[in-house]
Design a protein around this motif. Structure first.
Motif, PDB file in Angstrom:
ATOM      1  N   GLU A 167       0.839  -1.195   0.000  1.00 48.53           N
ATOM      2  CA  GLU A 167       0.000   0.000   0.000  1.00 48.53           C
ATOM      3  C   GLU A 167       0.875   1.246   0.000  1.00 48.53           C
ATOM      4  N   LEU A 168       0.255   2.370  -0.280  1.00 48.25           N
ATOM      5  CA  LEU A 168       0.984   3.641  -0.352  1.00 48.25           C
ATOM      6  C   LEU A 168       1.151   4.196   1.055  1.00 48.25           C
ATOM      7  N   THR A 169       2.352   4.063   1.605  1.00 48.69           N
ATOM      8  CA  THR A 169       2.641   4.590   2.937  1.00 48.69           C
ATOM      9  C   THR A 169       3.049   6.066   2.836  1.00 48.69           C
ATOM     10  N   PRO A 170       3.038   6.806   3.959  1.00 43.73           N
ATOM     11  CA  PRO A 170       3.531   8.197   3.917  1.00 43.73           C
ATOM     12  C   PRO A 170       4.970   8.277   3.429  1.00 43.73           C
ATOM     13  N   GLN A 171       5.809   7.310   3.824  1.00 36.12           N
ATOM     14  CA  GLN A 171       7.206   7.319   3.375  1.00 36.12           C
ATOM     15  C   GLN A 171       7.299   7.169   1.860  1.00 36.12           C
ATOM     16  N   LEU A 172       6.509   6.243   1.292  1.00 34.01           N
ATOM     17  CA  LEU A 172       6.534   6.038  -0.153  1.00 34.01           C
ATOM     18  C   LEU A 172       5.979   7.263  -0.882  1.00 34.01           C
ATOM     19  N   LYS A 173       4.947   7.857  -0.336  1.00 31.87           N
ATOM     20  CA  LYS A 173       4.389   9.057  -0.957  1.00 31.87           C
ATOM     21  C   LYS A 173       5.419  10.190  -0.956  1.00 31.87           C
ATOM     22  N   ALA A 174       6.180  10.313   0.132  1.00 33.63           N
ATOM     23  CA  ALA A 174       7.222  11.340   0.200  1.00 33.63           C
ATOM     24  C   ALA A 174       8.280  11.120  -0.876  1.00 33.63           C
ATOM     25  N   ILE A 175       8.640   9.853  -1.098  1.00 35.75           N
ATOM     26  CA  ILE A 175       9.631   9.543  -2.131  1.00 35.75           C
ATOM     27  C   ILE A 175       9.088   9.911  -3.508  1.00 35.75           C
ATOM     28  N   LEU A 176       7.818   9.651  -3.739  1.00 29.07           N
ATOM     29  CA  LEU A 176       7.208  10.004  -5.029  1.00 29.07           C
ATOM     30  C   LEU A 176       7.255  11.512  -5.263  1.00 29.07           C
ATOM     31  N   PHE A 177       6.922  12.293  -4.246  1.00 30.64           N
ATOM     32  CA  PHE A 177       6.980  13.745  -4.371  1.00 30.64           C
ATOM     33  C   PHE A 177       8.427  14.195  -4.595  1.00 30.64           C
ATOM     34  N   HIS A 178       9.337  13.563  -3.883  1.00 34.03           N
ATOM     35  CA  HIS A 178      10.767  13.877  -4.024  1.00 34.03           C
ATOM     36  C   HIS A 178      11.224  13.650  -5.468  1.00 34.03           C
ATOM     37  N   GLU A 179      10.956  12.462  -5.991  1.00 29.27           N
ATOM     38  CA  GLU A 179      11.452  12.130  -7.328  1.00 29.27           C
ATOM     39  C   GLU A 179      10.753  12.949  -8.403  1.00 29.27           C
ATOM     40  N   TYR A 180       9.453  13.218  -8.212  1.00 33.28           N
ATOM     41  CA  TYR A 180       8.786  14.037  -9.223  1.00 33.28           C
ATOM     42  C   TYR A 180       9.355  15.452  -9.257  1.00 33.28           C
ATOM     43  N   THR A 181       9.763  15.983  -8.105  1.00 36.20           N
ATOM     44  CA  THR A 181      10.348  17.323  -8.074  1.00 36.20           C
ATOM     45  C   THR A 181      11.578  17.394  -8.964  1.00 36.20           C
ATOM     46  N   HIS A 182      12.344  16.298  -9.031  1.00 37.08           N
ATOM     47  CA  HIS A 182      13.512  16.269  -9.912  1.00 37.08           C
ATOM     48  C   HIS A 182      13.111  16.484 -11.377  1.00 37.08           C
ATOM     49  N   VAL A 183      11.942  15.978 -11.753  1.00 32.47           N
ATOM     50  CA  VAL A 183      11.464  16.160 -13.129  1.00 32.47           C
ATOM     51  C   VAL A 183      11.343  17.648 -13.436  1.00 32.47           C
ATOM     52  N   VAL A 184      10.666  18.364 -12.556  1.00 30.83           N
ATOM     53  CA  VAL A 184      10.421  19.794 -12.768  1.00 30.83           C
ATOM     54  C   VAL A 184      11.724  20.584 -12.725  1.00 30.83           C
ATOM     55  N   VAL A 185      12.559  20.292 -11.716  1.00 27.84           N
ATOM     56  CA  VAL A 185      13.819  21.025 -11.557  1.00 27.84           C
ATOM     57  C   VAL A 185      14.713  20.831 -12.778  1.00 27.84           C
ATOM     58  N   GLY A 198      18.955  20.597 -16.804  1.00 26.39           N
ATOM     59  CA  GLY A 198      19.991  19.688 -16.322  1.00 26.39           C
ATOM     60  C   GLY A 198      21.193  20.366 -15.703  1.00 26.39           C
ATOM     61  N   ASN A 199      21.269  21.699 -15.797  1.00 25.64           N
ATOM     62  CA  ASN A 199      22.423  22.435 -15.267  1.00 25.64           C
ATOM     63  C   ASN A 199      22.109  22.945 -13.866  1.00 25.64           C
ATOM     64  N   VAL A 200      22.087  22.034 -12.895  1.00 20.20           N
ATOM     65  CA  VAL A 200      21.681  22.421 -11.546  1.00 20.20           C
ATOM     66  C   VAL A 200      22.610  21.751 -10.532  1.00 20.20           C
ATOM     67  N   PRO A 201      23.098  22.500  -9.531  1.00 18.51           N
ATOM     68  CA  PRO A 201      23.922  21.859  -8.493  1.00 18.51           C
ATOM     69  C   PRO A 201      23.093  20.850  -7.716  1.00 18.51           C
ATOM     70  N   THR A 202      23.728  19.766  -7.301  1.00 14.93           N
ATOM     71  CA  THR A 202      22.985  18.689  -6.647  1.00 14.93           C
ATOM     72  C   THR A 202      22.326  19.165  -5.360  1.00 14.93           C
ATOM     73  N   TRP A 203      22.984  20.045  -4.591  1.00 14.16           N
ATOM     74  CA  TRP A 203      22.379  20.497  -3.337  1.00 14.16           C
ATOM     75  C   TRP A 203      21.056  21.220  -3.585  1.00 14.16           C
ATOM     76  N   LEU A 204      20.949  21.972  -4.682  1.00 16.30           N
ATOM     77  CA  LEU A 204      19.700  22.674  -4.986  1.00 16.30           C
ATOM     78  C   LEU A 204      18.654  21.692  -5.501  1.00 16.30           C
ATOM     79  N   ASN A 205      19.078  20.786  -6.355  1.00 14.04           N
ATOM     80  CA  ASN A 205      18.171  19.771  -6.896  1.00 14.04           C
ATOM     81  C   ASN A 205      17.596  18.902  -5.776  1.00 14.04           C
ATOM     82  N   GLU A 206      18.486  18.368  -4.932  1.00 10.49           N
ATOM     83  CA  GLU A 206      18.038  17.496  -3.846  1.00 10.49           C
ATOM     84  C   GLU A 206      17.348  18.283  -2.737  1.00 10.49           C
ATOM     85  N   GLY A 207      17.781  19.508  -2.511  1.00 11.89           N
ATOM     86  CA  GLY A 207      17.134  20.323  -1.485  1.00 11.89           C
ATOM     87  C   GLY A 207      15.680  20.605  -1.814  1.00 11.89           C
ATOM     88  N   LEU A 208      15.404  20.933  -3.065  1.00 12.35           N
ATOM     89  CA  LEU A 208      14.022  21.161  -3.481  1.00 12.35           C
ATOM     90  C   LEU A 208      13.210  19.869  -3.414  1.00 12.35           C
TER      91      LEU A 208
END
Length: 420
Positions: free
Chosen positions: A275-293, A299-309
């Motif tokens: 099932e979709l746990t809060p932890q899994l949902k957080a990971i989904l939001f995290h990874e989707y943010t990388h798409v937008v960033v 693709g020209n983004v420092p990792t700290w900004l990419n991962e921070g967002l």
């Protein structure tokens, strides 16, 4: 009296201008052509294009002018590609092809421009058309393979990349991508499939279709939330793949601490999740943010900004303690952000935890201090291929702030929060 004298002088000047002899070269297409070639060699593509357009309008059947005008459009297209204006580039390459239909390079460049714009159907059409016109090069088969791959057509991608490899056996880029796709074919050929309006999903047989549906629903929510924050909504449908942990390591070669990956596709190791746990949902939001960033910054983004967002969006769904950051904040022994601009892949589990938490903390501070508009502006500036320092300084000019100053402000804030 003075006004009348001025008026008379103006009339005299106007008449003199109207009857001034026009330079002979102004209407001479051959001289314009030579001048345009000088401009092209100097990198003045817009001016060269203008001269050749005027010359061609006088002599539309001159083959030399026609070919040179096509070349000028090609250079303009390349310039648009460098500026990440992919659709504008495609239009220029189309003009070049119309003028010189026998040159299949222009069609290939149009196909590449569409690929970079994530318009994969148009890209595949143009690239195949160029191949039919006789353009059978490593580059064209490589980009056709990439277009198939990003569309989820793995077998067709392999077929195109094999042809690219036959033409250039020593090409490491082609070989590495081909090896990666073959690993994915082995794992993904037996997966279930599904889709929503913005996402298409492949999932291992250990996962249920109900979990896959819940993942798609969560990603649609992330699409709207992250899009609202950064005022950007990707148009291309995004592939999502749910693996077993073993297959995830096999396909991605990620470090043990990795809980997800975005490399053009969102890849997640779901283990035995039912099932979709809060932890899994957080990971989904995290990874989707990388798409937008990545789309905003090209693709020209420092990792700290990419991962921070990404952490910022994920932690709105599930916010675990930040023990590593709390420990170093008390003594001020932070990781240098210059060392966090590259990949986190080589870090140990503990180092990676600190890197993610520190990145999140700085981005959280940036959003609060400067607002989402300016954070997006930093990403857009990075997409123009300028340095991190220049992108920050340009976006935060109203705050008289640069990269180093922003980090100092954050450290002062952390000192007040944690004490030293």
């Amino acid at each position: 009296m003075q006004k009348m004298t001025f008026a008379c002088l103006s009339v005299v000047c106007l008449l003199a201008f109207l009857f001034w002899p026009i330079p002979s070269w102004a209407d001479d297409p051959l001289i314009r052509n030579d001048y345009a070639l000088e401009l092209l060699n100097a990198g003045e593509y817009e001016k060269a294009l203008e001269q050749l357009q005027k010359a061609f309008s006088f002599y539309p059947y001159d083959e030399t002018l026609r070919k040179n005008l096509a070349v000028a459009y090609m250079y303009m297209g390349k310039k648009e590609l460098e500026n990440n204006r992919y659709l504008e580039a495609a239009e220029n390459f189309d003009h070049a092809r119309e003028l010189s239909p026998g040159n299949s390079t222009y069609g290939m460049m149009r196909g590449i421009a569409f690929y970079l714009a994530k318009n994969y159907d148009a890209s595949k059409f143009e690239l195949r058309r160029a191949i039919d016109d006789g353009n059978r090069t490593t580059d064209i088969y490589y980009f056709l393979g990439r277009a198939h791959y990003d569309s989820g057509e793995l077998e067709s991608a392999v077929e195109s990349l094999v042809k690219a490899q036959e033409l250039e056996p020593g090409n490491k880029v082609v070989a590495d991508l081909l090896e990666k796709i073959r690993r994915e074919v082995t794992v993904e050929s037996k997966m279930g499939k599904g889709h929503s309006s913005k996402f298409e999903i492949s999932y291992d047989t250990e996962a249920t279709s109900s979990l896959a549906d819940a993942v798609l629903d969560a990603l649609e929510t992330a699409y709207n939330q992250v899009g609202s924050d950064l005022d950007y909504f990707p148009s291309a449908r995004i592939p999502v793949i749910l693996y077993t942990k073993k297959d995830y390591r096999l396909v991605t070669s990620s470090p043990e601490w990795s809980g997800g990956l975005y490399d053009g596709k969102i890849r997640l190791p779901i283990g035995g999740a039912a099932e979709l746990t809060p932890q899994l949902k957080a990971i989904l939001f995290h990874e989707y943010t990388h798409v937008v960033v990545n789309e905003l910054a090209r693709g020209n983004v420092p990792t700290w900004l990419n991962e921070g967002l990404a952490e910022y969006e994920g932690r709105r769904e599930y916010n675990p303690p930040m023990a590593e950051l709390g420990g170093v904040a008390k003594i001020g022994s932070y990781l240098p952000f210059s060392s966090l601009e590259g990949s986190f892949g080589g870090l140990s589990s503990k180092q990676a935890s600190l890197a993610y938490q520190q990145s999140y903390s700085l981005v959280n501070y940036m959003i609060g201090a400067y607002g989402w508009f300016n954070v997006k502006e930093i990403l857009v500036n990075l997409g123009r291929r300028i340095s991190v320092d220049a992108a920050l300084s340009k976006a935060l000019g109203g705050f008289a702030m640069d990269y180093a100053g922003m980090v100092r402000e954050w450290q002062n804030y952390m000192r007040k929060e944690f004490g030293r």
